[in-house]
Structure formats: C-alpha cells, structure tokens
Design a protein around this motif. Sequence first.
Motif, PDB file in Angstrom:
ATOM      1  N   LEU A  64      28.952  -4.612 -19.207  1.00  0.00           N
ATOM      2  CA  LEU A  64      30.483  -4.713 -19.449  1.00  0.00           C
ATOM      3  C   LEU A  64      31.473  -4.480 -18.142  1.00  0.00           C
ATOM      4  O   LEU A  64      31.984  -4.776 -17.989  1.00  0.00           O
ATOM      5  N   ILE A  65      30.290  -3.689 -17.514  1.00  0.00           N
ATOM      6  CA  ILE A  65      30.959  -3.249 -16.041  1.00  0.00           C
ATOM      7  C   ILE A  65      31.342  -5.096 -14.986  1.00  0.00           C
ATOM      8  O   ILE A  65      32.298  -5.195 -14.405  1.00  0.00           O
ATOM      9  N   GLU A  66      30.077  -5.876 -15.578  1.00  0.00           N
ATOM     10  CA  GLU A  66      30.671  -7.182 -14.888  1.00  0.00           C
ATOM     11  C   GLU A  66      32.113  -8.029 -15.354  1.00  0.00           C
ATOM     12  O   GLU A  66      32.625  -8.178 -14.379  1.00  0.00           O
ATOM     13  N   ALA A  67      32.156  -7.754 -16.208  1.00  0.00           N
ATOM     14  CA  ALA A  67      32.851  -8.645 -17.374  1.00  0.00           C
ATOM     15  C   ALA A  67      34.562  -7.945 -16.531  1.00  0.00           C
ATOM     16  O   ALA A  67      34.807  -9.066 -17.252  1.00  0.00           O
ATOM     17  N   TYR A  68      34.552  -6.212 -16.546  1.00  0.00           N
ATOM     18  CA  TYR A  68      35.369  -6.698 -16.504  1.00  0.00           C
ATOM     19  C   TYR A  68      36.261  -6.603 -15.024  1.00  0.00           C
ATOM     20  O   TYR A  68      37.241  -6.494 -14.697  1.00  0.00           O
ATOM     21  N   GLY A  69      34.935  -6.529 -14.099  1.00  0.00           N
ATOM     22  CA  GLY A  69      35.244  -6.882 -12.676  1.00  0.00           C
ATOM     23  C   GLY A  69      35.847  -7.975 -12.323  1.00  0.00           C
ATOM     24  O   GLY A  69      36.960  -8.702 -11.479  1.00  0.00           O
ATOM     25  N   GLU A  83      34.521 -19.747 -13.346  1.00  0.00           N
ATOM     26  CA  GLU A  83      34.001 -20.130 -14.000  1.00  0.00           C
ATOM     27  C   GLU A  83      32.652 -18.641 -14.455  1.00  0.00           C
ATOM     28  O   GLU A  83      31.972 -18.491 -14.626  1.00  0.00           O
ATOM     29  N   LYS A  84      33.188 -17.363 -13.064  1.00  0.00           N
ATOM     30  CA  LYS A  84      32.477 -16.612 -13.103  1.00  0.00           C
ATOM     31  C   LYS A  84      32.801 -15.624 -14.852  1.00  0.00           C
ATOM     32  O   LYS A  84      32.263 -14.656 -15.112  1.00  0.00           O
ATOM     33  N   ASP A  85      33.744 -15.995 -15.298  1.00  0.00           N
ATOM     34  CA  ASP A  85      34.503 -15.045 -16.386  1.00  0.00           C
ATOM     35  C   ASP A  85      33.567 -15.109 -17.194  1.00  0.00           C
ATOM     36  O   ASP A  85      33.086 -14.869 -18.057  1.00  0.00           O
ATOM     37  N   VAL A  86      33.435 -16.630 -17.258  1.00  0.00           N
ATOM     38  CA  VAL A  86      32.559 -17.580 -18.708  1.00  0.00           C
ATOM     39  C   VAL A  86      30.868 -17.281 -18.234  1.00  0.00           C
ATOM     40  O   VAL A  86      30.687 -16.665 -19.410  1.00  0.00           O
ATOM     41  N   GLU A  87      30.349 -16.728 -17.252  1.00  0.00           N
ATOM     42  CA  GLU A  87      29.268 -16.515 -17.125  1.00  0.00           C
ATOM     43  C   GLU A  87      29.563 -15.571 -18.029  1.00  0.00           C
ATOM     44  O   GLU A  87      27.975 -14.654 -18.230  1.00  0.00           O
ATOM     45  N   ALA A  88      30.357 -14.060 -16.929  1.00  0.00           N
ATOM     46  CA  ALA A  88      30.194 -12.322 -17.497  1.00  0.00           C
ATOM     47  C   ALA A  88      30.207 -11.995 -18.817  1.00  0.00           C
ATOM     48  O   ALA A  88      29.603 -11.758 -19.113  1.00  0.00           O
ATOM     49  N   PHE A  89      31.268 -13.162 -19.941  1.00  0.00           N
ATOM     50  CA  PHE A  89      31.378 -13.012 -20.694  1.00  0.00           C
ATOM     51  C   PHE A  89      29.796 -13.709 -21.815  1.00  0.00           C
ATOM     52  O   PHE A  89      29.145 -12.774 -22.769  1.00  0.00           O
TER      53      PHE A  89
END
Length: 212
Positions: A116-121, A82-88
């Motif tokens: 981007l920092i959120e997305a790589y995290g 879920e978090k990966d979709v949200e970050a994207f």
Amino acid sequence: MKIYENSIEKFLEDLSSSSPAPGGGAVAALSGALAASLSSMVMNLTVNKKKFMEYSDDVKNKFNEYLIKCEELRKEFKEYIEKDVEAFNLVMQAYKMPKETEEEIKERNRAIQRALIEAYGVPYSVAETAFSMFDMVDFIAEYGNKNAITDVGVAAIQIFAAIEAAVLNVRINLASIDDIDLVSDVDMNCKRFLIEAAQRKEEILKKVYQKI
C-alpha cells in the motif's frame, strides 16, 4: 517492450476492460504526459518564429531548458503508467497471501502495508511531478506562440487533472495504511496540492483567455 510503448489503442482497450489495472492512476500519469507533450509542441511552434529572435537571451535559454525538460517529463510520466499498474498488482498479490495461521496473517498484513505504501507513492509522485510543471506552462503562456495559446490552456487543465486524479488514488491507498502519522502528513500535502494547483491553473487560464 513495455506494455504501452507504442500503442495508445492497447492502453485504451485495457483501460476499458474488466481488469482493474490500468485504472485511474495510470490515467493521471497519462494526463501529465499529455501536458508535457502539449507544452513541448507550443514551444516548438515558438522557437522558429521571427518574434522569438526578439526575445532576450534569458527567455531563449529558458525555452531551450524547458524543451529538454518536457522530453524528460514525458518519459517520466510514461514510466509512471507502468509503475502504477505494477504497484496495483503488488497490492493484489499481498491480499492473496495465505492467512491460515497467526504467522501467515502477520506476514500477510506486513506485505499489504508495504504494498500500500508503494501503491500510494506512485500517484503521489505523479502529483508532485505534475505540480512542478506549472512554472513552465505559465512561462509558455507568457512567451509562447499566441496562435497556440489555447494549447497552453489545455496543458494547464491536464496538469490539474493529473494532480486531482493522482490525489484520489493516493487517498484510496491511505485509507488502508496503519501508519497514522504518514497518512496525516501525506493527506495534508495532498490538500495543499489541490488548493495551490487550482489557483495556478486559473492564473494560467486567465492569461490564455486574455490572448484569445
């Protein structure tokens, strides 16, 4: 209800669509969840067997500890999907911000960098969490039910798949991050993950093949 709470079919449909999310990052997290679930299965097939009663208390306690850990990991990896979709989606939103004035351009760039920092995290956490499972899976390869030993091997393969897939998603985001020191540190850690994970996977598979 979360998007993929009860339907793998829904996840697969969305994955195959023209939408870029869910994508590889979500699949990396799913690989971790699969490894945790397989590990749990093998342990559940072990603890009720006669041979299990012959193990030391330390080994029995470790099984109990890891069974609890597997449930926690499975839930954690589901959350990462879920978090990966949200970050994207946050990254996409940042790129769509207005850029007509100098101030808008600056604010847009700041938002992109934060996103981007959120997305790589997220995939970085997936890689870290997956890597932490090797000790557990190695233990299961040693003491788990031999009739399910190949499932241990598949779990090790899924751990490595989760890590390598996650690292790819980390690096695609690093490519656009301006903080050079951050990028260097994270990239170095990713290289370490891949090298050590490959070694750990092969060690476990060696034990698996010896027991087949």
